[in-house]
Structures are given as structure tokens and as C-alpha cells.
Design a protein around this motif. Structure first.
Motif, PDB file in Angstrom:
ATOM      1  N   ALA A  29     -17.419 101.324 -16.631  1.00 52.23           N
ATOM      2  CA  ALA A  29     -16.076 101.627 -17.109  1.00 52.23           C
ATOM      3  C   ALA A  29     -15.665 100.692 -18.238  1.00 52.23           C
ATOM      4  CB  ALA A  29     -15.077 101.531 -15.952  1.00 52.23           C
ATOM      5  N   LEU A  30     -16.086  99.431 -18.141  1.00 50.61           N
ATOM      6  CA  LEU A  30     -15.712  98.461 -19.166  1.00 50.61           C
ATOM      7  C   LEU A  30     -16.613  98.512 -20.392  1.00 50.61           C
ATOM      8  CD1 LEU A  30     -14.858  95.311 -17.008  1.00 50.61           C
ATOM      9  CD2 LEU A  30     -13.257  96.830 -18.160  1.00 50.61           C
ATOM     10  N   THR A  31     -17.902  98.797 -20.180  1.00 50.23           N
ATOM     11  CA  THR A  31     -18.843  98.696 -21.289  1.00 50.23           C
ATOM     12  C   THR A  31     -19.154 100.028 -21.959  1.00 50.23           C
ATOM     13  OG1 THR A  31     -20.684  98.855 -19.733  1.00 50.23           O
ATOM     14  CG2 THR A  31     -19.939  96.651 -20.329  1.00 50.23           C
ATOM     15  N   VAL A  32     -19.298 101.090 -21.187  1.00 49.58           N
ATOM     16  CA  VAL A  32     -19.688 102.393 -21.735  1.00 49.58           C
ATOM     17  C   VAL A  32     -18.486 103.309 -21.951  1.00 49.58           C
ATOM     18  CG1 VAL A  32     -21.089 104.461 -21.353  1.00 49.58           C
ATOM     19  CG2 VAL A  32     -21.975 102.217 -20.663  1.00 49.58           C
ATOM     20  N   LEU A  38      -7.277  97.264 -16.581  1.00 48.43           N
ATOM     21  CA  LEU A  38      -6.346  97.592 -15.498  1.00 48.43           C
ATOM     22  C   LEU A  38      -6.667  98.962 -14.921  1.00 48.43           C
ATOM     23  CD1 LEU A  38      -3.899  96.650 -13.902  1.00 48.43           C
ATOM     24  CD2 LEU A  38      -2.427  97.697 -15.637  1.00 48.43           C
ATOM     25  N   THR A  39      -6.938  99.932 -15.792  1.00 51.60           N
ATOM     26  CA  THR A  39      -7.298 101.277 -15.340  1.00 51.60           C
ATOM     27  C   THR A  39      -8.607 101.263 -14.559  1.00 51.60           C
ATOM     28  OG1 THR A  39      -6.196 102.237 -17.269  1.00 51.60           O
ATOM     29  CG2 THR A  39      -7.742 103.642 -16.092  1.00 51.60           C
ATOM     30  N   LEU A 402      -2.809  89.654 -15.256  1.00 51.64           N
ATOM     31  CA  LEU A 402      -2.608  89.127 -13.907  1.00 51.64           C
ATOM     32  C   LEU A 402      -2.758  90.232 -12.865  1.00 51.64           C
ATOM     33  CD1 LEU A 402       0.378  86.648 -14.437  1.00 51.64           C
ATOM     34  CD2 LEU A 402      -2.036  86.102 -14.129  1.00 51.64           C
ATOM     35  N   ALA A 403      -2.225  91.410 -13.178  1.00 49.53           N
ATOM     36  CA  ALA A 403      -2.405  92.547 -12.273  1.00 49.53           C
ATOM     37  C   ALA A 403      -3.878  92.922 -12.157  1.00 49.53           C
ATOM     38  CB  ALA A 403      -1.587  93.742 -12.762  1.00 49.53           C
ATOM     39  N   THR A 404      -4.603  92.837 -13.280  1.00 45.94           N
ATOM     40  CA  THR A 404      -6.037  93.126 -13.257  1.00 45.94           C
ATOM     41  C   THR A 404      -6.777  92.142 -12.370  1.00 45.94           C
ATOM     42  OG1 THR A 404      -5.932  94.038 -15.508  1.00 45.94           O
ATOM     43  CG2 THR A 404      -8.104  93.391 -14.684  1.00 45.94           C
ATOM     44  N   LEU A 506      -5.399  89.864 -26.180  1.00 48.53           N
ATOM     45  CA  LEU A 506      -6.187  91.104 -26.252  1.00 48.53           C
ATOM     46  C   LEU A 506      -6.085  91.909 -24.963  1.00 48.53           C
ATOM     47  CD1 LEU A 506      -9.468  89.973 -28.058  1.00 48.53           C
ATOM     48  CD2 LEU A 506      -7.538  91.222 -29.026  1.00 48.53           C
ATOM     49  N   VAL A 507      -4.923  91.878 -24.340  1.00 45.51           N
ATOM     50  CA  VAL A 507      -4.727  92.650 -23.123  1.00 45.51           C
ATOM     51  C   VAL A 507      -4.979  94.128 -23.420  1.00 45.51           C
ATOM     52  CG1 VAL A 507      -3.069  93.324 -21.356  1.00 45.51           C
ATOM     53  CG2 VAL A 507      -3.060  90.992 -22.251  1.00 45.51           C
TER      54      VAL A 507
END
Length: 538
Positions: A29-32, A38-39, A402-404, A506-507
């Protein structure tokens, strides 16, 4: 009482592959897929809960409480530390101290390759040893941005630098915990850690310079790169072997910073490297008193945190201590001592504690808060109202990271209490004599999931030791491999990346940072795997 299940599908490998889906999804989800952190964290938590309920049969209320327990620990102490660290940085900027800080760094060297070694590697290493929990990443990444580095590059450099200090952590706690959980002494663990970690640490300064300026940069700066690498890594080895793990990230960074400053008085590179768009170096030379005052937030922070780390001070918060009343321990309903860990993860069946510990005074965040207060009161250009205004601004800006962090902690705690993490570790342990080759991978996974080398050693140090006994390998070696792999995962830990994103503004772009750092983490992991396997054959 609910007992963990480690092989729900009857096949260890198949159980592990299915159990790994939430972690694999989060990484993709983060890389591809380039989802916002957060999502991705919300979706991963949902997937983790489904896995815990469906695959491992964890009762619903226990799974929910595990998630809430993770969120609580994400808020305190981690969220508290991050918020205070960024607030300290912002009031230093607001008070005008950073113009002088930039000038004082330029007096050491205007070359930004040298500045990275000074700030990200040396100062960041010291903050890791003094505070940990993301403080070095938050403060050093913000410092580099102020010096003219692009935010993603600043975050990446600080994350990669953290691989040199992250395994030893704050006051050596990861090593102490690893030795306890693995049933070995820190003295037996020390030579193995030196053999694995200090070789990679030796080359991290060179890696940082090459990230900035390639082979040309390394050719131009090799004398200072060699000095910092040898002194930092060598003194870490000596301190660990002779004194123990507590000062491994305290003394070597201080020695390296001092040596770097002195060396730059005698030597300079043939070409001065500056980042594109970096502000020009001021020709102004600030008086010593002004420089000392400008740096005061950070050496005030250093002094307070060192006091907070003293055993005599920590004893005040132990049961029966003078300040024990300031420690709140809240047992999570339906979870505390209601989940049993079973062999081979544990030597015997035992119930897992789920106490949310809130240290009102003894927390590292409170030490940083005191540094904020002292800095505000001693600054002639900053009022209490302005300082409070900066806290409100920082809180508004950091709520997403912070939520993440809280959600990532929830994923980790659901994995820990459901037995998912243990299932992954046990499946990897099926490799037999080839196990040392993948031993660091378990540590890497442990830190990627939990964000903490301490938690990783709590989870897997015993498993590593037990497996070593079964295959005839060295127990200290595999416990050290678990710790080393964990230190290399700090480079891409979702918690660390969320902290870095918040610190550099960079949030929502955490996936960009992840893609920038992942290859370095995997390269360090590959080295740890191969070298551990070679050591296991000796």
C-alpha cells in the motif's frame, strides 16, 4: 482465558503465508499503491482484525482491546515524545536560533556532506541513545530541512543513519531485553553484536555520502568518512565489550562529533558540496556566547534526558519509590492476563500482561517538555504565548502522523496478542541449519510490525534462542541476528516514517519516503543474513 494458536491451517508455511497478508498489504500500500499512510493503516488494521478473528479464532472483545491497547501506547509514550520533540524544534526556529545554528555548522564545514555526518549520523546517534522513540529522526530531519535539504532527502538520510544506532536504542534497553528473553548474558551477546553490527556501521557514513554525491563525493571526503566510521563503530565495539550496552549510543556519538569538529579545522574537501536550492552560507561569524545560546535547546535536552536515564532517577518511579505515585498502570479490560502464550514461543504457558503504563514525570516526553519550558523562559525573543501558539500549530499539523502511529501500533498489538507474529517466526524457524540465513529476517519483520527493537526482542529473542538449541547453532549469535535485523528495519518502520513525515512537513507522502529508504534497508538486511550464516559456520 484464551490460548494462542500458531498453526491454525495445519501447515506451518501456509498458516504463515496467510498470517503475513496484513503486513504484505501494508508494505504494498505504501510502496506500490502509493496510498497515504493513514489510509493504508486503517485498511491494514481492518485486515489484521479479520485475520485475528477468522484465522486465529481470537475472541472479538480481546481483539478489539488489543487494538485499543496499541492505540493507547501509540499516544503515550510515543505520540507524547514526538509532539514534544517537534515543539522543541519549532520554538527554536521561532526564537531565531536556527540562523545562528546554521552559521555555527557552517563554521565546522559549509559542505553539506559533512553536515549530514555531523547532524544525522553523530547527533542522531546520540539522541537515539539518550531518548529513542523517534526523537533523533524528528529533530535531525527538521534540522536538515532548515539547513536546505529537501524534505524527502532529509527524512531518508536520518532514517538510514538510524541503522547505526537503532539496534542499541535508548540506554541499551533492546540489548538488555534481548539477553533476558534469549536466556543469554549481555557479555555473551556483545561479541556477536560487534561481529554483525559494527561492520555495517563502519560503512554507513560512506553510504550517506554516496546517497548525496555518489562516488565522486566519497573520493572527495574519504578522510573524514573514514575517521567518523572507524571512530564511531570502533568506540561502539569497545564500549559494548568493556562497559556493556547502556552507553553504546552515548559515548561514541559524542566522541565522533568532537573529532569531526577538530578534524575539519585541519582539513577541507577539494570541492564544497551544496544541495540544489540550499540557502547561501552566511559569511557572518557569531560570537561563542551566541552559538552556545542558539544550541541551548539541544544541550538542555541532552542534560535533562541523561538525568532521566540515570538508574538512581529511574528507581524513583519503581514500586515503593518516592515518585511511584506519578506512574499510572491501567490494565486493559478483558485482555490483561487473559491471553496465554504457549511453547515453543515461551518456555511454558504464561499469560500476557496488558498494562497501559503512563509515566507522568518519568517519560522521555516530559524530559523534552522541561527542555521546552527552560528554552522558552531563557529566550528573550520568545514569549510564553508564542510558545503555546507553536504547540497548537504543531498539534494541528501532526494529528495525521500521530493517528497513523496509533493505528500502526494497533496493528502490531493485534498481531502480538493474536499470535500472528509468532506464527511467522515459527514458520521461518522450519529452515533448520539454513535458519541463520533468515534469522535476521525475523528481527526485521518484528520491527517492521511493532516499530520497536525492544518489542521485537520481547517477541522473538526466545524463539531465536530455542531454535539455535534445536539446530546446534550459537544462541548468542541468533539473538544478536534478531537484534541486528531489527535495527535495519528501523529504516523503513512505518512508525519511524510517520515521525519523519510529520517532522519535515510531508504528512500524506509517507509512501514516497518508504520508496526512498526501502532499498537501503533491504540491502543492509541482505548483508546481515549472509554474514550471520557465515558466522554460524565458523
Amino acid at each position: 482465558m484464551w490460548q494462542q494458536i500458531y498453526n491454525p491451517l495445519g501447515q506451518p508455511l501456509l498458516s504463515a503465508l496467510v498470517a503475513a497478508l496484513p503486513m504484505v498489504f501494508f508494505l504494498l500500500a505504501l510502496t506500490v499503491f502509493r496510498l497515504k499512510a493513514l489510509t493504508a493503516a486503517v485498511m491494514t488494521l481492518g485486515l489484521s482484525l479479520i485475520m485475528a478473528l477468522w484465522l486465529f479464532g481470537m475472541p472479538l472483545h480481546k481483539a478489539v482491546m488489543a487494538a485499543l491497547y496499541g492505540m493507547a501506547n501509540g499516544l503515550w509514550p510515543i505520540g507524547y515524545i514526538v509532539l514534544m520533540a517537534v515543539w522543541l524544534y519549532r520554538i527554536a526556529v521561532k526564537s531565531g536560533k536556527f540562523e545562528i545554528i546554521r552559521g555555527s555548522i557552517a563554521t565546522i564545514s559549509e559542505d553539506q556532506r559533512i553536515q549530514v555526518l555531523l547532524i544525522a549520523f553523530c547527533f542522531g546517534g546520540f539522541l537515539e541513545g539518550a531518548a529513542g522513540f523517534g526523537v533523533p529522526i524528528a529533530i535531525c530531519a527538521a534540522l536538515l530541512v532548515e539547513l536546505g535539504f529537501k524534505p524527502i532527502r532529509a527524512a531518508m538520510l536520518c532514517l538510514v543513519s538510524n541503522a547505526a544506532a537503532g539496534a542499541y536504542g535508548a540506554i541499551g534497553i533492546p540489548i538488555i531485553v534481548g539477553a533476558q528473553q534469549g536466556g543469554v548474558t549481555t557479555g555473551a551477546l556483545a561479541p556477536m553484536l560487534i561481529a554483525i553490527l559494527q561492520l555495517s556501521t563502519l560503512f554507513i557514513p560512506a553510504l550517506l555520502v554516496m546517497i548525496l554525491d555518489g562516488w565522486r563525493g566519497l573520493k572527495q571526503t574519504w578522510p573524514v568518512v573514514t575517521l567518523v566510521g572507524v571512530l564511531f563503530s570502533g568506540s561502539q565495539a569497545l564500549v559494548l565489550y568493556l562497559l556493556g550496552p547502556e552507553l553504546v549510543d552515548i559515548v561514541p556519538p559524542l566522541l565522533s562529533m568532537a573529532a569531526l569538529a577538530l578534524f575539519m579545522r585541519l582539513w577541507r574537501p577539494t570541492h564544497v558540496y551544496r544541495e540544489p536550492g540550499a540557502p547561501p552560507v552566511s559569511a557572518r561569524r557569531w560570537p561563542l556566547t551566541a552559538v552556545l545560546l542558539a544550541w541551548s535547546p539541544f544541550y538542555i535536552l541532552t542534560a535533562i534526558i541523561m538525568v532521566w536515564s540515570l538508574p538512581a532517577f529511574r528507581a524513583l518511579f519503581a514500586a515503593g519509590g518516592a515518585l511511584a505515585v506519578t506512574v499510572i498502570q491501567w490494565p486493559m479490560p478483558g485482555l490483561h492476563l487473559q491471553v496465554q502464550e504457549l511453547p515453543p514461543i515461551a518456555s511454558a504457558a504464561h499469560s500476557l500482561a496488558a498494562l497501559w503504563r503512563i509515566e507522568l514525570v518519568g517519560a522521555s516526553g516530559t524530559a523534552i517538555l522541561l527542555a521546552v519550558i527552560v528554552t522558552t523562559l531563557t529566550s528573550k525573543t520568545l514569549s510564553l504565548r508564542q510558545s503555546a501558539g507553536q504547540l497548537l500549530t504543531v498539534t494541528r499539523e501532526l494529528w495525521k502522523p500521530l493517528a497513523t502511529i496509533c493505528l500502526v501500533m494497533s496493528v502490531a498489538y493485534v498481531a502480538n496478542f493474536s499470535g500472528t507474529s509468532s506464527t511467522l517466526g515459527l514458520a521461518l524457524a522450519e529452515a533448520g541449519r539454513a535458519f541463520p540465513l533468515i534469522s535476521p529476517v525475523i528481527g526485521w519483520l518484528g520491527v517492521f510490525i511493532t516499530g520497536s527493537v525492544v518489542n521485537n526482542n520481547v517477541l522473538f529473542a526466545h524463539l531465536q534462542a530455542v531454535t539455535a538449541g534445536q539446530i546446534g547453532a550459537s544462541q548468542p549469535l541468533l539473538v544478536a541476528a534478531n537484534t541486528s535485523g531489527g535495527g535495519m528495519a528501523k529504516v523503513v518502520s512505518p512508525q519511524s516514517i510517520a515521525i519523519a513525515a510529520g517532522a519535515v512537513g510531508l504528512v500524506g507522502q509517507e509512501s514516497d519516503i518508504m520508496r526512498a529508504t526501502l532499498r537501503y534497508s533491504l540491502a543492509l538486511l541482505a548483508y546481515a543474513c549472509l554474514w550471520t550464516f557465515v558466522l554460524s559456520l565458523m
